[in-house]
Design an enzyme around this catalytic site. Structure first.
Site, PDB file in Angstrom:
ATOM      1  N   HIS A   1      23.005  32.957  18.918  1.00  0.00           N
ATOM      2  CA  HIS A   1      22.462  33.881  19.900  1.00  0.00           C
ATOM      3  C   HIS A   1      22.676  35.311  19.413  1.00  0.00           C
ATOM      4  O   HIS A   1      23.781  35.679  19.046  1.00  0.00           O
ATOM      5  CB  HIS A   1      23.163  33.717  21.247  1.00  0.00           C
ATOM      6  CG  HIS A   1      22.873  32.407  21.903  1.00  0.00           C
ATOM      7  ND1 HIS A   1      21.634  31.833  21.874  1.00  0.00           N
ATOM      8  CD2 HIS A   1      23.657  31.575  22.606  1.00  0.00           C
ATOM      9  CE1 HIS A   1      21.667  30.698  22.537  1.00  0.00           C
ATOM     10  NE2 HIS A   1      22.891  30.517  22.983  1.00  0.00           N
TER      11      HIS A   1
ATOM     12  N   GLN B   1      19.767  25.814  21.697  1.00  0.00           N
ATOM     13  CA  GLN B   1      18.507  25.206  21.213  1.00  0.00           C
ATOM     14  C   GLN B   1      17.483  25.118  22.368  1.00  0.00           C
ATOM     15  O   GLN B   1      17.564  25.893  23.292  1.00  0.00           O
ATOM     16  CB  GLN B   1      18.760  23.824  20.597  1.00  0.00           C
ATOM     17  CG  GLN B   1      19.497  23.877  19.257  1.00  0.00           C
ATOM     18  CD  GLN B   1      20.984  23.643  19.380  1.00  0.00           C
ATOM     19  OE1 GLN B   1      21.449  22.947  20.235  1.00  0.00           O
ATOM     20  NE2 GLN B   1      21.738  24.238  18.486  1.00  0.00           N
TER      21      GLN B   1
HETATM   22  P1  GDP Z   1      18.370  32.570  21.152  1.00  0.00           P
HETATM   23  O1  GDP Z   1      19.058  31.640  20.237  1.00  0.00           O
HETATM   24  O2  GDP Z   1      17.504  31.834  22.121  1.00  0.00           O
HETATM   25  O3  GDP Z   1      19.267  33.573  21.798  1.00  0.00           O
HETATM   26  O4  GDP Z   1      17.355  33.387  20.283  1.00  0.00           O
HETATM   27  P2  GDP Z   1      17.640  34.403  19.084  1.00  0.00           P
HETATM   28  O5  GDP Z   1      19.045  34.543  18.733  1.00  0.00           O
HETATM   29  O6  GDP Z   1      16.681  34.066  18.017  1.00  0.00           O
HETATM   30  O7  GDP Z   1      17.265  35.756  19.770  1.00  0.00           O
HETATM   31  C1  GDP Z   1      16.057  36.226  19.771  1.00  0.00           C
HETATM   32  C2  GDP Z   1      15.970  37.608  19.157  1.00  0.00           C
HETATM   33  O8  GDP Z   1      15.019  38.275  19.920  1.00  0.00           O
HETATM   34  C3  GDP Z   1      17.212  38.476  19.206  1.00  0.00           C
HETATM   35  O9  GDP Z   1      17.236  39.322  18.079  1.00  0.00           O
HETATM   36  C4  GDP Z   1      17.022  39.297  20.465  1.00  0.00           C
HETATM   37  O10 GDP Z   1      17.643  40.559  20.442  1.00  0.00           O
HETATM   38  C5  GDP Z   1      15.547  39.453  20.475  1.00  0.00           C
HETATM   39  N1  GDP Z   1      14.990  39.558  21.809  1.00  0.00           N
HETATM   40  C6  GDP Z   1      15.377  38.920  22.958  1.00  0.00           C
HETATM   41  N2  GDP Z   1      14.582  39.276  23.973  1.00  0.00           N
HETATM   42  C7  GDP Z   1      13.672  40.144  23.457  1.00  0.00           C
HETATM   43  C8  GDP Z   1      12.568  40.847  24.002  1.00  0.00           C
HETATM   44  O11 GDP Z   1      12.237  40.740  25.182  1.00  0.00           O
HETATM   45  N3  GDP Z   1      11.851  41.633  23.143  1.00  0.00           N
HETATM   46  C9  GDP Z   1      12.142  41.773  21.840  1.00  0.00           C
HETATM   47  N4  GDP Z   1      11.382  42.564  21.092  1.00  0.00           N
HETATM   48  N5  GDP Z   1      13.182  41.123  21.287  1.00  0.00           N
HETATM   49  C10 GDP Z   1      13.927  40.328  22.086  1.00  0.00           C
END
Ligand code: GDP
Length: 418
Positions: free
Chosen positions: A36, A218
């Site tokens: 995350h 996941q």
């Molecule tokens: P997780 O495992 O579901 O938390 O997903 P990730 O770790 O891949 O996180 C997703 C990425 O997207 C991270 O770098 C977040 O900061 C970014 N992120 C989350 N929400 C948003 C959003 O609304 N807009 C943008 N541009 N980035 C986001």
């Protein structure tokens, strides 16, 4: 809170927002294969095992019995947070019933992937082998570490089994095993200090009027039972696992928030029905920064898949939807949503059980106008351009789940509560 696609939905950000109003944040499945990413101000934190709630001072965070704890990685993450000034005193607990993942599980994972009939594209974090040991009733749990003699014999037996398997495949990693074994045992004393009965803590918090957030890792399409088997993870990622994996009954859970990205991505192997062509894939990957938080691997991208969203809503019993990364679509002139799939047998509206068929379906799209203006400053639904509201309304309708949150950027403040 559960992911409703193939993971990477931006759950870390949603947990970070929801954690503000709870007393306890609990991880209930998976292990260090999750990653995350949370942005607090200008600082980025990537958390693999410790719940993202740790970034809110005062919140207590638990790793439930359903998690497999990578003991060495866990303390790397713990020490890194500590060194970055996060106060951890009394704020992290690990279930006595959680299984312990050891370094040789990682070696087994990589070797198994090389040998596998179908390449799953695992993160190589040892999760599969650790869950295999759990299910075959040979695993080591945190409670086993209370007795150092017992812990030593379980670690040695597990390492021995791994060694035999590795040797049978012609590899030789004996030297590394000895030092891994000793560091596992050395760290186990630290882990014991954090051991707790997570189910009891959760119930006490609820009975005391507190609120608890159960944080999934996941996504639904990676669930061992409900996902695109065999291209799935080794645990149940769906909402019911939040009860089993944390030690409470399902009747204690009153809200299930499903997180979906405003488009779809998939890392690892297996079908992705709404996948873009190469040029559009490249464009979205750059716009959305779609590279794995754990492995850095580029993700495949595609349009929003409402067939999957509707299925996820059903198997998770969603009470609300959180849509993330809406802002990533800001520059597109047209945006499509898959509403059903065309198959040789006809049009289907339900997500198929046969993963091999899923690879051959042709999504049927509905195309909506884009909004071509920034949404990252929006803080209420009314601040969003009309086409963006129309797009969200359609997602809500097709997923048959009320919209509760919309994320329009990486920062905590870039959220719309509906
Ligand atoms: P997780 O495992 O579901 O938390 O997903 P990730 O770790 O891949 O996180 C997703 C990425 O997207 C991270 O770098 C977040 O900061 C970014 N992120 C989350 N929400 C948003 C959003 O609304 N807009 C943008 N541009 N980035 C986001």
């Amino acid at each position: 809170m559960v992911g409703c696609q193939w993971g990477d939905e931006g759950k870390g950000k949603i947990v970070d927002v929801l954690a503000e109003d709870v007393n306890l944040v609990v991880r209930y499945q998976g292990g260090a294969n999750a990653g995350h990413t949370v942005h607090v101000g200008d600082t980025e934190f990537v958390l693999h095992q410790i719940p993202s709630g740790i970034l809110h001072p005062e919140k207590r965070c638990l790793l439930g019995n359903g998690v497999v704890i990578d003991i060495l990685e866990f303390f790397k993450e713990y020490d890194d947070l500590y060194n970055r000034g996060i106060d951890l005193d009394g704020r992290i607990g690990v279930s006595e019933r959680a299984h312990v993942l050891m370094p040789h599980h990682l070696i087994l994972d990589r070797i198994s992937e090389d040998e596998a009939k179908y390449k799953i594209g695992t993160t190589g974090r040892g999760i599969g082998p650790a869950y295999q040991e759990k299910v075959s009733r040979m695993g080591m749990r945190v409670a086993d570490l209370y007795n150092s003699k017992r812990a030593r014999s379980l670690v040695e037996e597990s390492a021995q089994r791994a060694q035999e398997k590795i040797a049978s495949l012609g590899a030789d990693v004996e030297k590394q095993f000895d030092s891994d074994l000793e560091s596992t045992l050395a760290n186990s004393k630290r882990l014991v200090e954090l051991a707790t009965d997570t189910g009891l803590e959760i119930i006490d918090a609820i009975r005391g009027g507190g609120r608890v957030l159960l944080e999934g890792a996941q996504g639904t399409a990676l669930d061992l039972d409900h996902g695109t088997y065999p291209f799935v993870t080794s645990s149940n990622t769906t909402a019911a696992a939040a009860a089993t994996g944390s030690g409470i009954g399902p009747t204690e859970i009153d809200t299930v928030i499903g997180v979906v990205k405003a488009y779809t991505t998939r890392v690892g192997n297996g079908p992705l029905p709404t996948a873009f062509d190469a040029a559009m894939n490249e464009k979205m990957r750059t716009l959305g920064n779609e590279f794995g938080a754990t492995t850095g691997r580029p993700r495949r991208c595609g349009w929003f898949d409402a067939v999957l969203a509707r299925y996820s809503a059903r198997v998770n019993g969603l009470t609300g939807l959180a849509v993330t990364k809406l802002d990533v679509l800001d520059t597109l002139s047209d945006i499509s949503i898959a509403t059903s799939y065309r198959t040789p047998e006809g049009i289907i509206e339900e997500f198929p059980a046969n993963t091999w068929d899923l690879g051959d379906v042709e999504p049927i799209y509905e195309t909506l106008p884009g909004w071509c203006e920034p949404t990252n400053g929006a803080r209420t639904i009314g601040d969003l351009p009309a086409p963006a509201r129309q797009y969200l309304d359609r997602i809500e309708e097709l997923a048959d789940t009320p919209l509760r949150m919309i994320s329009v950027g990486t920062r905590r403040s870039q959220i719309i509560m509906v």
